[in-house]
Design a protein around this motif. Structure first.
Motif, PDB file in Angstrom:
ATOM      1  N   TRP A  31      50.798  38.737  37.763  1.00 60.32           N
ATOM      2  CA  TRP A  31      51.784  38.031  36.910  1.00 60.32           C
ATOM      3  C   TRP A  31      53.201  38.658  36.963  1.00 60.32           C
ATOM      4  O   TRP A  31      53.235  40.022  37.354  1.00 60.32           O
ATOM      5  CB  TRP A  31      51.393  37.946  35.277  1.00 60.32           C
ATOM      6  CG  TRP A  31      51.119  39.404  34.900  1.00 60.32           C
ATOM      7  CD1 TRP A  31      50.314  40.054  34.675  1.00 60.32           C
ATOM      8  CD2 TRP A  31      52.204  40.004  34.076  1.00 60.32           C
ATOM      9  NE1 TRP A  31      50.423  41.311  34.309  1.00 60.32           N
ATOM     10  CE2 TRP A  31      51.776  41.132  33.795  1.00 60.32           C
ATOM     11  CE3 TRP A  31      53.777  39.569  33.709  1.00 60.32           C
ATOM     12  CZ2 TRP A  31      52.723  42.214  32.810  1.00 60.32           C
ATOM     13  CZ3 TRP A  31      54.664  40.583  32.960  1.00 60.32           C
ATOM     14  CH2 TRP A  31      53.738  41.622  32.610  1.00 60.32           C
ATOM     15  N   SER A  38      56.652  38.253  34.266  1.00 58.29           N
ATOM     16  CA  SER A  38      57.484  37.498  33.291  1.00 58.29           C
ATOM     17  C   SER A  38      58.564  37.996  32.991  1.00 58.29           C
ATOM     18  O   SER A  38      58.781  39.200  32.828  1.00 58.29           O
ATOM     19  CB  SER A  38      56.650  37.401  32.138  1.00 58.29           C
ATOM     20  OG  SER A  38      56.832  36.562  31.141  1.00 58.29           O
ATOM     21  N   SER A  47      54.656  33.497  31.034  1.00 61.24           N
ATOM     22  CA  SER A  47      53.879  33.927  32.186  1.00 61.24           C
ATOM     23  C   SER A  47      52.852  35.174  31.796  1.00 61.24           C
ATOM     24  O   SER A  47      51.487  35.117  32.095  1.00 61.24           O
ATOM     25  CB  SER A  47      54.414  34.262  33.519  1.00 61.24           C
ATOM     26  OG  SER A  47      55.107  33.063  34.136  1.00 61.24           O
ATOM     27  N   CYS A  97      50.694  33.862  38.278  1.00 61.16           N
ATOM     28  CA  CYS A  97      51.534  33.479  37.275  1.00 61.16           C
ATOM     29  C   CYS A  97      52.828  33.803  37.245  1.00 61.16           C
ATOM     30  O   CYS A  97      52.997  35.104  37.269  1.00 61.16           O
ATOM     31  CB  CYS A  97      50.700  33.965  35.969  1.00 61.16           C
ATOM     32  SG  CYS A  97      49.076  33.254  35.535  1.00 61.16           S
ATOM     33  N   CYS A  98      53.813  33.173  37.151  1.00 63.87           N
ATOM     34  CA  CYS A  98      55.181  33.468  37.492  1.00 63.87           C
ATOM     35  C   CYS A  98      56.003  32.311  36.603  1.00 63.87           C
ATOM     36  O   CYS A  98      55.502  31.426  36.754  1.00 63.87           O
ATOM     37  CB  CYS A  98      55.645  34.083  38.664  1.00 63.87           C
ATOM     38  SG  CYS A  98      55.837  32.753  39.893  1.00 63.87           S
TER      39      CYS A  98
END
Length: 161
Positions: free
Chosen positions: A10, A12, A17, A54-55
């Motif tokens: 990830w 964020s 995210s 996840c971004c």
């Protein structure tokens, strides 16, 4: 094929995210490993049985920290992780498709296998103040992330993917 854990990678800027990645990790229980993109090495990718990326989308692209992870790790693992499952979650203000396409192109080069539909978490932020503000992900999306983490980890552990 590797039987290692689900690697949840990830990055964020405003929290979306990261919250989703952490929820997916909770769902994966012992079958997951959560890592910030800046800390991921080629060895981490090689040890994993599959991936959840996840971004956020920033300026129609995946975030710079996620892109740097792919830049740093792409060639050292090329030809060594083929066929492993992956999924994506993109946090976006209004679109997310640019970041999604970028990750899918990289995954195609690695010969990964998408095992879920792309997930773009819309935060509907349009003005600079909204875009830069810390975000809170709603409970329904967090529960969806828990379920995604559980399904990916179990699919890897059972050899389904």
């Amino acid at each position: 094929m590797s039987t290692g854990p689900l690697l949840i990678i990830w990055h964020s800027r405003t929290g979306t995210s990261e919250q989703i990645a952490r929820a997916a990790n909770r769902g994966s229980e012992e079958g997951g490993r959560l890592m910030r993109a800046a800390d991921v090495s080629p060895e981490d990718l090689l040890a994993a049985g599959g991936y959840l990326f996840c971004c956020p989308e920033n300026l129609a692209s995946m975030s710079g920290e996620m892109k740097e992870m792919f830049d740093r790790c792409y060639y050292p693992v090329l030809g060594r992780i083929e066929g492993r499952p992956y999924a994506t979650v993109i946090a976006a203000g209004s679109d997310g498709e640019g970041a999604q396409r970028q990750i899918d192109r990289i995954a195609t080069g690695w010969r990964l296998k998408r095992v879920t539909e792309p997930w773009i978490e819309m935060m509907d932020a349009q003005e600079p103040e909204e875009i830069l503000a810390p975000k809170t992900v709603d409970e329904a999306s967090l529960e969806r992330a828990v379920e995604l983490g559980a399904a990916l980890a179990e699919g890897i552990a059972q050899g389904i993917f």
